[in-house]
Scaffold this motif. Structure first.
Motif, PDB file in Angstrom:
ATOM      1  N   ASN A   1       0.806  -1.223   0.000  1.00 42.03           N
ATOM      2  CA  ASN A   1       0.000   0.000   0.000  1.00 42.03           C
ATOM      3  C   ASN A   1       0.839   1.273   0.000  1.00 42.03           C
ATOM      4  OD1 ASN A   1      -3.047  -0.682   0.140  1.00 42.03           O
ATOM      5  ND2 ASN A   1      -2.059  -2.187   1.466  1.00 42.03           N
ATOM      6  N   GLN A   2       2.158   1.133   0.205  1.00 40.48           N
ATOM      7  CA  GLN A   2       3.056   2.255  -0.094  1.00 40.48           C
ATOM      8  C   GLN A   2       3.266   2.316  -1.610  1.00 40.48           C
ATOM      9  OE1 GLN A   2       3.550   4.462   1.941  1.00 40.48           O
ATOM     10  NE2 GLN A   2       4.241   3.786   3.952  1.00 40.48           N
ATOM     11  N   LYS A   3       3.521   1.151  -2.215  1.00 37.66           N
ATOM     12  CA  LYS A   3       3.816   1.120  -3.663  1.00 37.66           C
ATOM     13  C   LYS A   3       2.613   1.541  -4.501  1.00 37.66           C
ATOM     14  CE  LYS A   3       7.641  -2.130  -3.304  1.00 37.66           C
ATOM     15  NZ  LYS A   3       7.949  -3.531  -3.108  1.00 37.66           N
ATOM     16  N   ASN A   4       1.393   1.148  -4.073  1.00 33.11           N
ATOM     17  CA  ASN A   4       0.213   1.521  -4.871  1.00 33.11           C
ATOM     18  C   ASN A   4      -0.311   2.923  -4.527  1.00 33.11           C
ATOM     19  OD1 ASN A   4      -1.445   1.313  -2.567  1.00 33.11           O
ATOM     20  ND2 ASN A   4      -2.089  -0.775  -3.045  1.00 33.11           N
ATOM     21  N   GLY A   5       0.322   3.577  -3.553  1.00 30.21           N
ATOM     22  CA  GLY A   5      -0.011   4.974  -3.245  1.00 30.21           C
ATOM     23  C   GLY A   5      -1.157   5.179  -2.267  1.00 30.21           C
ATOM     24  N   LYS A   6      -1.768   4.086  -1.798  1.00 29.50           N
ATOM     25  CA  LYS A   6      -2.952   4.251  -0.937  1.00 29.50           C
ATOM     26  C   LYS A   6      -2.599   4.858   0.424  1.00 29.50           C
ATOM     27  CE  LYS A   6      -5.886   0.663  -2.969  1.00 29.50           C
ATOM     28  NZ  LYS A   6      -6.592  -0.609  -2.714  1.00 29.50           N
ATOM     29  N   LEU A   7      -1.490   4.423   1.026  1.00 29.73           N
ATOM     30  CA  LEU A   7      -1.112   4.978   2.333  1.00 29.73           C
ATOM     31  C   LEU A   7      -0.675   6.439   2.204  1.00 29.73           C
ATOM     32  CD1 LEU A   7       0.672   1.940   4.042  1.00 29.73           C
ATOM     33  CD2 LEU A   7      -1.416   3.080   4.810  1.00 29.73           C
ATOM     34  N   ASN A   8      -0.018   6.771   1.108  1.00 22.56           N
ATOM     35  CA  ASN A   8       0.355   8.174   0.886  1.00 22.56           C
ATOM     36  C   ASN A   8      -0.895   9.042   0.699  1.00 22.56           C
ATOM     37  OD1 ASN A   8       2.449  10.264   0.394  1.00 22.56           O
ATOM     38  ND2 ASN A   8       1.448  10.371  -1.595  1.00 22.56           N
ATOM     39  N   ALA A   9      -1.877   8.516  -0.024  1.00 18.45           N
ATOM     40  CA  ALA A   9      -3.122   9.274  -0.250  1.00 18.45           C
ATOM     41  C   ALA A   9      -3.843   9.543   1.068  1.00 18.45           C
ATOM     42  CB  ALA A   9      -4.027   8.518  -1.214  1.00 18.45           C
ATOM     43  N   ILE A  10      -3.875   8.546   1.942  1.00 22.81           N
ATOM     44  CA  ILE A  10      -4.501   8.718   3.256  1.00 22.81           C
ATOM     45  C   ILE A  10      -3.756   9.793   4.051  1.00 22.81           C
ATOM     46  CG2 ILE A  10      -4.795   7.602   5.521  1.00 22.81           C
ATOM     47  CD1 ILE A  10      -5.483   4.993   3.979  1.00 22.81           C
ATOM     48  N   TYR A  11      -2.434   9.701   4.068  1.00 19.19           N
ATOM     49  CA  TYR A  11      -1.623  10.670   4.831  1.00 19.19           C
ATOM     50  C   TYR A  11      -1.829  12.085   4.290  1.00 19.19           C
ATOM     51  CZ  TYR A  11       2.421  12.481   7.399  1.00 19.19           C
ATOM     52  OH  TYR A  11       3.236  13.195   8.248  1.00 19.19           O
ATOM     53  N   LYS A  12      -1.804  12.215   2.976  1.00 17.80           N
ATOM     54  CA  LYS A  12      -1.931  13.542   2.354  1.00 17.80           C
ATOM     55  C   LYS A  12      -3.319  14.141   2.598  1.00 17.80           C
ATOM     56  CE  LYS A  12      -0.615  15.985  -1.838  1.00 17.80           C
ATOM     57  NZ  LYS A  12       0.026  15.844  -3.159  1.00 17.80           N
ATOM     58  N   LYS A  13      -4.342  13.307   2.622  1.00 17.42           N
ATOM     59  CA  LYS A  13      -5.724  13.776   2.860  1.00 17.42           C
ATOM     60  C   LYS A  13      -5.821  14.531   4.187  1.00 17.42           C
ATOM     61  CE  LYS A  13     -10.231  11.755   4.068  1.00 17.42           C
ATOM     62  NZ  LYS A  13     -10.970  10.485   4.234  1.00 17.42           N
ATOM     63  N   TYR A  14      -5.143  14.030   5.202  1.00 17.31           N
ATOM     64  CA  TYR A  14      -5.247  14.651   6.533  1.00 17.31           C
ATOM     65  C   TYR A  14      -4.128  15.636   6.831  1.00 17.31           C
ATOM     66  CZ  TYR A  14      -8.951  11.349   7.635  1.00 17.31           C
ATOM     67  OH  TYR A  14     -10.135  10.660   7.628  1.00 17.31           O
ATOM     68  N   HIS A  15      -2.917  15.360   6.334  1.00 19.77           N
ATOM     69  CA  HIS A  15      -1.754  16.156   6.742  1.00 19.77           C
ATOM     70  C   HIS A  15      -1.327  17.187   5.702  1.00 19.77           C
ATOM     71  CE1 HIS A  15      -1.108  13.518  10.252  1.00 19.77           C
ATOM     72  NE2 HIS A  15      -1.589  12.589   9.446  1.00 19.77           N
ATOM     73  N   GLY A  16      -1.924  17.110   4.509  1.00 18.10           N
ATOM     74  CA  GLY A  16      -1.657  18.127   3.495  1.00 18.10           C
ATOM     75  C   GLY A  16      -0.301  18.030   2.835  1.00 18.10           C
ATOM     76  N   ARG A  17       0.392  16.924   3.024  1.00 20.13           N
ATOM     77  CA  ARG A  17       1.698  16.765   2.362  1.00 20.13           C
ATOM     78  C   ARG A  17       1.942  15.274   2.109  1.00 20.13           C
ATOM     79  NH1 ARG A  17       2.547  17.603   7.765  1.00 20.13           N
ATOM     80  NH2 ARG A  17       3.981  16.223   8.852  1.00 20.13           N
ATOM     81  N   ASP A  18       2.888  15.003   1.204  1.00 17.88           N
ATOM     82  CA  ASP A  18       3.231  13.612   0.894  1.00 17.88           C
ATOM     83  C   ASP A  18       4.137  13.029   1.969  1.00 17.88           C
ATOM     84  OD1 ASP A  18       1.954  13.267  -1.680  1.00 17.88           O
ATOM     85  OD2 ASP A  18       3.445  14.665  -2.483  1.00 17.88           O
ATOM     86  N   LEU A  19       4.101  11.714   2.074  1.00 21.55           N
ATOM     87  CA  LEU A  19       5.091  11.021   2.904  1.00 21.55           C
ATOM     88  C   LEU A  19       6.471  11.162   2.265  1.00 21.55           C
ATOM     89  CD1 LEU A  19       3.097   7.739   3.580  1.00 21.55           C
ATOM     90  CD2 LEU A  19       3.873   9.339   5.348  1.00 21.55           C
ATOM     91  N   PRO A  20       7.554  11.130   3.067  1.00 25.59           N
ATOM     92  CA  PRO A  20       8.897  11.154   2.477  1.00 25.59           C
ATOM     93  C   PRO A  20       9.094   9.985   1.506  1.00 25.59           C
ATOM     94  CG  PRO A  20       8.998  11.422   4.869  1.00 25.59           C
ATOM     95  CD  PRO A  20       7.581  11.070   4.534  1.00 25.59           C
ATOM     96  N   GLN A  21       9.924  10.209   0.498  1.00 21.06           N
ATOM     97  CA  GLN A  21      10.175   9.164  -0.514  1.00 21.06           C
ATOM     98  C   GLN A  21      10.666   7.858   0.102  1.00 21.06           C
ATOM     99  OE1 GLN A  21       9.473   8.827  -3.821  1.00 21.06           O
ATOM    100  NE2 GLN A  21       8.290  10.684  -3.482  1.00 21.06           N
ATOM    101  N   ALA A  22      11.470   7.954   1.155  1.00 22.05           N
ATOM    102  CA  ALA A  22      12.018   6.748   1.795  1.00 22.05           C
ATOM    103  C   ALA A  22      10.906   5.894   2.404  1.00 22.05           C
ATOM    104  CB  ALA A  22      13.033   7.124   2.872  1.00 22.05           C
ATOM    105  N   ILE A  23       9.839   6.531   2.842  1.00 20.78           N
ATOM    106  CA  ILE A  23       8.690   5.798   3.418  1.00 20.78           C
ATOM    107  C   ILE A  23       7.820   5.239   2.294  1.00 20.78           C
ATOM    108  CG2 ILE A  23       6.642   5.973   4.899  1.00 20.78           C
ATOM    109  CD1 ILE A  23       9.169   6.263   6.472  1.00 20.78           C
ATOM    110  N   GLN A  24       7.654   6.027   1.218  1.00 21.39           N
ATOM    111  CA  GLN A  24       6.830   5.568   0.093  1.00 21.39           C
ATOM    112  C   GLN A  24       7.442   4.409  -0.678  1.00 21.39           C
ATOM    113  OE1 GLN A  24       4.732   8.359  -2.491  1.00 21.39           O
ATOM    114  NE2 GLN A  24       5.539  10.043  -1.261  1.00 21.39           N
ATOM    115  N   ASN A  25       8.776   4.265  -0.561  1.00 15.29           N
ATOM    116  CA  ASN A  25       9.476   3.197  -1.288  1.00 15.29           C
ATOM    117  C   ASN A  25      10.247   2.319  -0.306  1.00 15.29           C
ATOM    118  OD1 ASN A  25       8.985   4.108  -4.180  1.00 15.29           O
ATOM    119  ND2 ASN A  25       9.841   5.943  -3.274  1.00 15.29           N
ATOM    120  N   PRO A  26       9.538   1.552   0.523  1.00 18.10           N
ATOM    121  CA  PRO A  26      10.221   0.775   1.570  1.00 18.10           C
ATOM    122  C   PRO A  26      11.053  -0.357   0.985  1.00 18.10           C
ATOM    123  CG  PRO A  26       7.901   0.176   1.469  1.00 18.10           C
ATOM    124  CD  PRO A  26       8.094   1.326   0.497  1.00 18.10           C
ATOM    125  N   GLN A  27      12.072  -0.735   1.742  1.00 11.69           N
ATOM    126  CA  GLN A  27      12.961  -1.832   1.319  1.00 11.69           C
ATOM    127  C   GLN A  27      12.302  -3.173   1.629  1.00 11.69           C
ATOM    128  OE1 GLN A  27      15.741  -1.067  -0.488  1.00 11.69           O
ATOM    129  NE2 GLN A  27      14.769   0.920  -0.289  1.00 11.69           N
TER     130      GLN A  27
END
Length: 241
Positions: free
Chosen positions: A215-241
């Protein structure tokens, strides 16, 4: 060994604890319903696991004890991944981030910990803010509150001089007391947030880790975060190892 993932599937529900007083992450909305980015993430997780969600709102201090007492299967509640917590519970790979800041009135010249000496600084008990401020703010009077809501009220009513909390709590204070000209003074630290679970549950941890990565790779968790916090998650979080 009991397998919690099988137990959850057998029960047809997952019990998830979240915070009730951390604005933007977990809070009670004007309809008295739990809302926030963590609440949306919990709903998505239960849906993807194919079970019903049983959501429990708890205070910040009760998050880990609730898990240890088996009153919840997991915690999705703005829990920072810290070495102290990792001694007693397990975390997923990071699903979000939280910044810890010192804030106060614009008229107060504070740019580092040394500037907190002689001031009353409010924190929420049993949080990294509490630990960091206590360790570094030598000469300050650290005032502890049971939850973020009480900390916010204390700041806007003038019971403390400054506070250690999150940017989202600063936004709440600014809304409630625009005349106080509250602002961020400096960032203390940025923490990765993990979904918490009890130790020795390898299959549950593997499933949740894979769920976070998907859900980081498909963007769903970033979309949830951005909806409430008004900004994207850091790239390192969006692309976990």
């Amino acid at each position: 060994m009991a397998d919690q993932l099988d137990d959850i599937r057998k029960a047809g529900k997952i019990r998830i604890a979240t915070t009730i007083s951390t604005p933007l992450f977990g809070f009670t909305d004007d309809k008295l319903q739990l809302a926030g980015s963590d609440v949306d993430a919990a709903r998505l997780l239960a849906q993807d696991l194919g079970v019903q969600l049983e959501l429990a709102g708890v205070t910040n201090a009760a998050r880990v004890p609730t898990l240890q007492a088996n009153r919840a299967d997991i915690v999705v509640g703005s829990l920072s991944i810290t070495p102290e917590r990792q001694k007693v519970i397990d975390f997923s790979v990071p699903y979000a981030v939280i910044s810890l800041i010192i804030g106060g009135p614009r008229s107060m010249a504070v740019k580092d910990y040394a500037g907190l000496a002689g001031k009353r600084v409010g924190v929420t008990r049993a949080t990294p803010n509490d630990t960091l401020t206590t360790q570094n703010a030598k000469g300050a009077e650290v005032v502890r509150y049971e939850d973020d809501a009480t900390l916010i009220t204390s700041m806007v009513t003038g019971q403390i001089d400054l506070f250690s909390s999150t940017p989202s709590n600063l936004q709440e204070m600014q809304k409630k007391a625009a005349d106080k000209n509250l602002e961020m003074k400096f960032e203390q630290k940025a923490f990765d947030l993990g979904i918490a679970m009890n130790k020795n549950q390898p299959r549950l941890k593997e499933w949740i880790d894979n769920w976070v990565r998907t859900n980081q790779k498909n963007g769903k968790l970033n979309a949830i975060y951005k909806k409430y916090h008004g900004r994207d998650l850091p790239q390192a979080i969006q692309n976990p190892q």
